[in-house]
Design a protein around this motif. Structure first.
Motif, mmCIF file in Angstrom:
data_model
loop_
_atom_site.group_PDB
_atom_site.id
_atom_site.type_symbol
_atom_site.label_atom_id
_atom_site.label_comp_id
_atom_site.label_asym_id
_atom_site.label_seq_id
_atom_site.Cartn_x
_atom_site.Cartn_y
_atom_site.Cartn_z
ATOM 1 N N PHE A 1 -10.127 3.683 -1.586
ATOM 2 C CA PHE A 1 -9.806 4.936 -0.913
ATOM 3 C C PHE A 1 -9.002 4.705 0.354
ATOM 4 O O PHE A 1 -7.963 5.320 0.581
ATOM 5 C CB PHE A 1 -11.111 5.674 -0.587
ATOM 6 C CG PHE A 1 -10.918 6.860 0.315
ATOM 7 C CD1 PHE A 1 -10.402 8.070 -0.194
ATOM 8 C CD2 PHE A 1 -11.240 6.798 1.672
ATOM 9 C CE1 PHE A 1 -10.230 9.154 0.631
ATOM 10 C CE2 PHE A 1 -11.056 7.894 2.501
ATOM 11 C CZ PHE A 1 -10.554 9.082 1.978
ATOM 12 N N LEU A 2 -9.503 3.748 1.168
ATOM 13 C CA LEU A 2 -8.827 3.490 2.454
ATOM 14 C C LEU A 2 -7.445 2.894 2.238
ATOM 15 O O LEU A 2 -6.558 3.047 3.075
ATOM 16 C CB LEU A 2 -9.689 2.550 3.308
ATOM 17 C CG LEU A 2 -10.999 3.169 3.804
ATOM 18 C CD1 LEU A 2 -11.901 2.100 4.415
ATOM 19 C CD2 LEU A 2 -10.736 4.281 4.809
ATOM 20 N N ALA A 3 -7.276 2.209 1.096
ATOM 21 C CA ALA A 3 -5.967 1.599 0.821
ATOM 22 C C ALA A 3 -4.937 2.670 0.484
ATOM 23 O O ALA A 3 -3.757 2.361 0.312
ATOM 24 C CB ALA A 3 -6.091 0.597 -0.315
ATOM 25 N N GLY A 4 -5.372 3.896 0.367
ATOM 26 C CA GLY A 4 -4.394 4.960 0.146
ATOM 27 C C GLY A 4 -4.184 5.312 -1.301
ATOM 28 O O GLY A 4 -3.151 5.891 -1.656
ATOM 29 N N THR A 5 -5.121 4.979 -2.129
ATOM 30 C CA THR A 5 -5.025 5.352 -3.530
ATOM 31 C C THR A 5 -4.735 6.846 -3.631
ATOM 32 O O THR A 5 -5.365 7.658 -2.938
ATOM 33 C CB THR A 5 -6.365 5.038 -4.245
ATOM 34 O OG1 THR A 5 -6.617 3.656 -4.121
ATOM 35 C CG2 THR A 5 -6.316 5.454 -5.702
ATOM 36 N N LYS B 1 -8.439 -4.023 8.224
ATOM 37 C CA LYS B 1 -8.663 -2.578 8.240
ATOM 38 C C LYS B 1 -9.513 -2.161 7.056
ATOM 39 O O LYS B 1 -10.518 -1.444 7.184
ATOM 40 C CB LYS B 1 -7.314 -1.842 8.169
ATOM 41 C CG LYS B 1 -6.500 -1.852 9.450
ATOM 42 C CD LYS B 1 -5.140 -1.203 9.151
ATOM 43 C CE LYS B 1 -4.151 -1.419 10.282
ATOM 44 N NZ LYS B 1 -4.493 -0.616 11.480
ATOM 45 N N LEU B 2 -9.078 -2.603 5.861
ATOM 46 C CA LEU B 2 -9.778 -2.192 4.641
ATOM 47 C C LEU B 2 -11.232 -2.670 4.667
ATOM 48 O O LEU B 2 -12.157 -1.923 4.336
ATOM 49 C CB LEU B 2 -9.060 -2.761 3.406
ATOM 50 C CG LEU B 2 -7.654 -2.223 3.156
ATOM 51 C CD1 LEU B 2 -7.049 -2.895 1.928
ATOM 52 C CD2 LEU B 2 -7.677 -0.702 2.973
ATOM 53 N N ALA C 1 -11.735 -0.375 12.655
ATOM 54 C CA ALA C 1 -10.904 -0.555 11.466
ATOM 55 C C ALA C 1 -9.473 -0.126 11.753
ATOM 56 O O ALA C 1 -8.516 -0.808 11.394
ATOM 57 C CB ALA C 1 -11.485 0.244 10.304
ATOM 58 N N LEU D 1 0.859 -1.172 0.000
ATOM 59 C CA LEU D 1 0.000 0.000 0.000
ATOM 60 C C LEU D 1 0.900 1.228 0.000
ATOM 61 O O LEU D 1 1.947 1.196 0.625
ATOM 62 C CB LEU D 1 -0.915 0.004 1.215
ATOM 63 C CG LEU D 1 -1.949 -1.134 1.296
ATOM 64 C CD1 LEU D 1 -2.917 -0.875 2.445
ATOM 65 C CD2 LEU D 1 -2.719 -1.280 -0.009
ATOM 66 N N PRO D 2 0.518 2.336 -0.606
ATOM 67 C CA PRO D 2 -0.643 2.492 -1.486
ATOM 68 C C PRO D 2 -0.504 1.696 -2.776
ATOM 69 O O PRO D 2 0.612 1.509 -3.242
ATOM 70 C CB PRO D 2 -0.653 3.991 -1.761
ATOM 71 C CG PRO D 2 0.754 4.446 -1.555
ATOM 72 C CD PRO D 2 1.345 3.551 -0.523
ATOM 73 N N GLY E 1 -13.380 -0.861 7.461
ATOM 74 C CA GLY E 1 -13.616 0.534 7.062
ATOM 75 C C GLY E 1 -14.638 0.618 5.953
ATOM 76 O O GLY E 1 -15.591 1.411 6.017
#
Lengths: 648, 364
Positions: free
Chosen positions: B172-176, B300-301, B291, B130-131, B304
């Motif tokens: 989004f949560l993965a940090g894209t 987490k992903l 999360a 990630l990201p 969330g």
């Protein structure tokens, strides 16, 4: 399972995720605030607005039609009342198979294809829980038959509403009038709010001219209704105020006598009480059954009535305009006396015709070889035309006009009976204005015998006759004696109304004219002497024969050769008893021939009936008769349970 | 260990989350009793559904997170296959083909997909760094869009939206990177005309109606107009339980299902609404906290994305009822009458609880 374990790599990822999670939390918060903002806008700032909308949604106003006032004659005989009319009504949502239902209903009640069609047409405009009429005007027998079988027909019920009924039928239709469905023009005129829930309105006669009194005041219910419009509960109820019951001045018995006297002839009879102006009888013949209109007349019948050459819907008594013929002579004679015209005190030689100086045209007398030498009295008694040609010529049209108008000729009497005709008392000024022509002396002559331009309504004639009977006191003809509040029983009287009286310079002139008119009936050579047989009282009158068809100079009038429509109108005016007049009458028989033959006997019949009837009270008895109390106290006991407001 | 902790730990339940869900469910039953016209049967049926939902939640909470991880691809594949089966074997109701019947059980595969998509995308992204890099984002997007396309065809715009959102939240949560997000948003905006083209007439009408409800006051605009009247006339304190005239007198359509929010707003006023929103917000924030606390990237992903999707439910429903979003057939979660989405939601909460209660104590 490597990805699940924590490493330093994953702690960097963990930080990244936490930042995103915080970002998400912030966005979530902001979106929530957006929602809260919207809700605050709706619930706080626009709360008032939406409260109003919600109230309007919820509360509906349902009108309750008032019960129309009843109409009685002067003695309390019912002329117009409200009767329940029953109809078979269906609640669509309570019926599963309408076709099967109708088929089964046909076993006990007649339902035509037309009824069925009307039902489905009405169904489209109604809501599923509103009653839709399937059959109108059920007969009592059908109501009974259905009631016994009611349990077999869930969702079907008998509904009642009040419809106007005239128990005496044609009697006095032109005076009483009738009600009919409110039309578009009337809708623009009336206070719509007051007529919500009412479908009918007075169209003619007293029904129309006293509409305000008869209608009453609409009541209403504030109800809570759901989105489908079904009424859930009544929040508030304001009862309607029923219309006032009216007692006419008319005497139904006398009216009946007068109508019978006129029989099949076209014409009119008006009988007045001279000292009060009360209309005792008012006949216009032919008539029609007012119940046709109240019950919903079909187009065919209505057309036929409207197009009939006899014009049954036309009120001849107040709208028919006829040449007065010789009935004008007493008024012209009185004018001559009052104006001090020498001729009125002198005599004429009547050779059977009159010729204006220097002219060739002969104005004929009705009696071919003349009346010989006649004075005013004999000229009235024998109805000499030549005498009145000369008198008219001596007086001139304008002075004649002045007197004729003081008796109300050419002016509306002001009777409260809608659309009264004015008649016509001609004058130089009138001719200049109306026709832009000068006045010719020959026209003065024929006005003197009630021909030419002069036109009167039977009501005007009766009113003018009454003015002679009272020796100059004039009262406005009136048709309603009193109004009675059906709830409180309060009586409101319509007092007699005097109008500009006729004051003579020489009051003995009244007696001279009246004596002459008495001679018309009682004199040896009186034109109406045939009716004096067995008279128990003294009757003053004057015959009149009005030309419809102008006979050419060298021809003679011969009734046998003429179409009935071209026959002369027969007229007669009279009052009695001469000493203390209680009744004044005007009779017009259209195309009836002479006044003496066609009209005078009818006047005698009417006056005999009135004066000979000992049961007739001299004045109207106060109070309300028992029948009125039961019939219209707002909600008759029999109806209270079944009548429901009919919308529209 | 403390006994209190032991109970919830043994049950694998997260107490705060459970508390939030219970409060909301109770609130929902109270509102439904009034909205349904004091229909006890309706409340009982809803309570039974809730109970079944709780059963699912508890059951799923027992499953260890690594099982979710290992089952994710096969569950996802099953979801897609079921969706493909719908046009062939599905039953049609109200103009849309959404249902599959297996013996006595009738269910909507699109509901199932609401869970499998975040599972799959979270599984896929958590296997890499990630990201995520560009191609992984594209593939993650494709994994999301495939079932979305299938759901749109049913047609079921509301569910499609939720499925798409659940996948997007994982990304989004993965940090894209923000530039990808912006690009994605831009391309989504560019798709609007295309989407319009593919919309059914009734869907287009809903959008048009939102722009001007008065245009069609008795047709499509009726819902919105009556709902706003209900909300607005509720005011600060509301008209009181059972006293909402808009809802009790039938002016408000679908008042126990999609439009139940309007009933709450009318009868309990702004204050009641704030209580309701607080409960929702509490659940969402507790979920986000769980999360963040999760011990694996996958967890987490997934957690969330699930709670954010839950929030989307709330936001879209309230936005629709209060007239700022088009009428999309989404219920108010845990409150609206109806069973299908309830089970999915509860299963989602079960997953979140499982993630939280299966944490391994970290020994440092």
């Amino acid at each position: 399972m490597a990805p699940l374990l924590t490493t330093s790599e994953s702690s960097r990822e963990s930080l990244l995720f936490s930042m995103r999670a915080v970002g998400a939390a912030v966005i979530v918060g902001m979106l929530t605030l957006l929602l809260v903002g919207r809700l605050v806008h709706l619930q706080i700032f626009k709360h008032q607005h939406f409260t109003t909308l919600s109230e309007n949604n919820r509360v509906k106003i349902v009108p309750i039609a008032p019960t129309r006032g009843l109409i009685f004659d002067r003695r309390g005989e019912i002329l117009a009342q409200n009767l329940p009319a029953y109809s078979l009504e269906v609640v669509p949502e309570a019926v599963e198979d309408i076709d099967a239902l109708i088929a089964e209903l046909r076993g006990i009640i007649e339902i035509t294809g037309g009824d069925e069609e009307a039902y489905f047409a009405a169904l489209a405009r109604k809501r599923r829980f509103e009653r839709v009429p399937l059959r109108l005007r059920l007969e009592d027998r059908e109501v009974a038959r259905f009631s016994v079988n009611r349990h077999r027909f869930p969702g079907v019920d008998v509904g009642a509403r009040l419809i106007r009924n005239y128990p005496l039928g044609e009697l006095g239709i032109h005076l009483v009038g009738y009600v009919g469905r409110i039309n578009k023009r009337e809708l623009d005129r009336i206070d719509r709010a007051d007529y919500r829930g009412t479908s009918h309105i007075g169209k003619t006669g007293v029904e129309a001219s006293y509409e305000d009194w008869l209608h009453g005041t609409v009541g209403y219910q504030r109800v809570e209704a759901n989105a489908q419009g079904r009424i859930l509960r009544v929040l508030e109820r304001h009862d309607p105020v029923p219309g006032r019951n009216l007692f006419l001045t008319m005497d139904a018995r006398l009216q009946r006598t007068a109508e019978a006297a006129l029989g099949d002839e076209n014409g009119a009879i008006v009988a007045l009480e001279p000292m009060t102006g009360a209309v005792l009888a008012m006949v216009s013949s032919p008539g029609a059954d007012p119940n046709l209109f109240a019950g919903g007349i079909d187009v065919e019948t209505y057309r036929a009535l409207q197009r009939s050459p006899d014009r049954p819907l036309f009120n001849r008594a107040v709208n028919g305009q006829y040449p007065p013929g010789s009935t004008i002579k007493p008024f012209v004679g009185l004018a001559g006396l009052e104006r001090g015209i020498d001729h009125a005190r002198g005599t004429s030689w009547c050779p059977g015709w009159f010729r204006l100086p220097g002219r060739k045209h002969r104005y004929r007398d009705w009696k071919k070889y003349g009346h010989g030498r006649v004075g005013l009295r004999d000229a009235i008694v024998q109805s000499c035309d030549v005498y009145f040609y000369e008198l008219a010529l001596a007086m001139g049209i304008d002075r004649m006009y002045e007197y004729l108008s003081s008796f109300g000729f050419g002016e509306r009497t002001g009777i409260r009976l809608g659309g009264e005709s004015r008649g016509l008392a001609p004058s130089r000024a009138w001719k200049r204005n109306a026709r832009d022509e000068p006045w010719f002396p020959g026209e003065t002559l024929i006005t003197g015998i009630g021909q030419g331009y002069v036109l009167t309504t039977p009501l005007q004639l009766a009113s003018a006759t009454a003015a002679i009977a009272t020796r100059g006191v004039r009262l406005r003809p009136r048709v309603v004696d009193r109004a009675v509040d059906p709830v409180s029983g309060d009586i409101e009287r319509f007092e007699p109304e005097t109008i500009a009286p006729i004051r003579l310079i020489e009051s003995s002139n009244w007696e001279r004219i009246i004596e002459a008119m008495t001679g018309v009936v009682h004199g040896q050579r009186g034109t109406a002497r045939k009716i004096n047989d067995g008279l128990a009282y003294r009757l003053a009158g004057k015959t009149g024969t009005a030309q419809v068809f102008t006979v050419r100079q060298n021809e003679e009038y011969d009734a046998r050769k003429l179409d009935k429509k071209l026959h002369d109108h027969g007229l007669f005016i009279a009052f009695a008893p001469v000493e203390r007049p209680r009744i004044a009458v005007a009779v017009v028989v259209e195309n009836g021939g002479s006044g003496s033959g066609a009209a005078a006997p009818l006047a005698r019949t009417v006056i005999d009936a009135y004066l000979g009837d000992d049961t007739l009270p001299p004045a109207v008895v106060p109070g309300r008769p028992a029948r009125s109390a039961a019939a219209n106290d707002g909600s008759g006991p029999a109806l209270a349970a079944t009548v429901h407001p009919v919308p529209g | 260990m403390e006994p209190r902790v032991a109970v919830s730990e043994r049950m694998r339940l997260d107490l705060p989350l459970l508390f939030g869900v219970l409060v909301l469910s109770a609130f929902g039953l109270v509102a439904l009793y009034s909205a349904g016209g004091r229909d006890t049967d309706l409340v009982v049926r809803q309570a039974i559904r809730l109970a079944i939902g709780f059963g699912f939640m508890c059951a799923i909470a027992q499953v260890a997170p690594r099982r979710f991880f290992s089952w994710a691809p096969s569950l996802y594949l099953a979801g897609v296959l079921l969706l493909c089966a719908v046009p062939v074997l599905g039953e049609t109701a109200q103009g849309a083909q959404r249902w599959l019947r297996v013996g006595p059980i009738r269910f909507q595969p699109s509901e199932f997909v609401k869970l499998t998509v975040p599972l799959m995308v979270a599984w896929y992204l958590s296997r890499g760094d990630l990201p995520p890099r560009f191609w992984r984002i594209v593939l993650g997007g494709c994994l999301t869009l495939l079932p979305v396309a299938l759901v749109i065809r049913q047609p079921d715009l509301g569910t499609a939206l939720l499925v798409a959102a659940s996948g997007a939240f994982v990304l989004f949560l993965a940090g894209t990177g923000w530039r990808y997000i912006v690009a994605l948003a831009a391309s989504a905006a560019a798709c609007v005309p295309l989407l319009w083209h593919f919309m059914h007439d009734y869907q287009r009408r809903r959008v048009l109606t939102l722009l001007d409800p008065q245009q069609d006051p008795l047709g499509a605009g009726y819902h919105i107009i009556q709902a706003t009247i209900a909300i607005g006339s509720g005011g600060m304190h509301g008209k009181g339980w059972f006293n909402g005239t808009q809802s009790q007198l039938d002016f408000l359509p679908e008042r126990s299902t999609d439009f139940v929010f309007a009933v709450i707003a009318e009868e309990f006023g702004l204050l009641g609404i704030l209580v309701l929103l607080s409960a929702y917000l509490f659940i969402v924030y507790r979920g986000l906290y769980i999360a963040v606390q999760a011990q694996s990237t996958f967890g987490k992903l997934l957690a969330g994305a699930l709670v954010l999707t839950f929030f989307i439910y709330v936001f879209v429903n309230i936005g629709m009822v209060s007239g700022i979003l088009p009428v999309v057939g989404l219920p108010l979660p845990l409150v609206s009458y109806g069973g299908t989405s309830m089970v999915t939601l509860m299963a989602g909460f079960g997953i979140v609880m499982s993630l939280h209660t299966h944490r391994v104590p970290i020994l440092r």
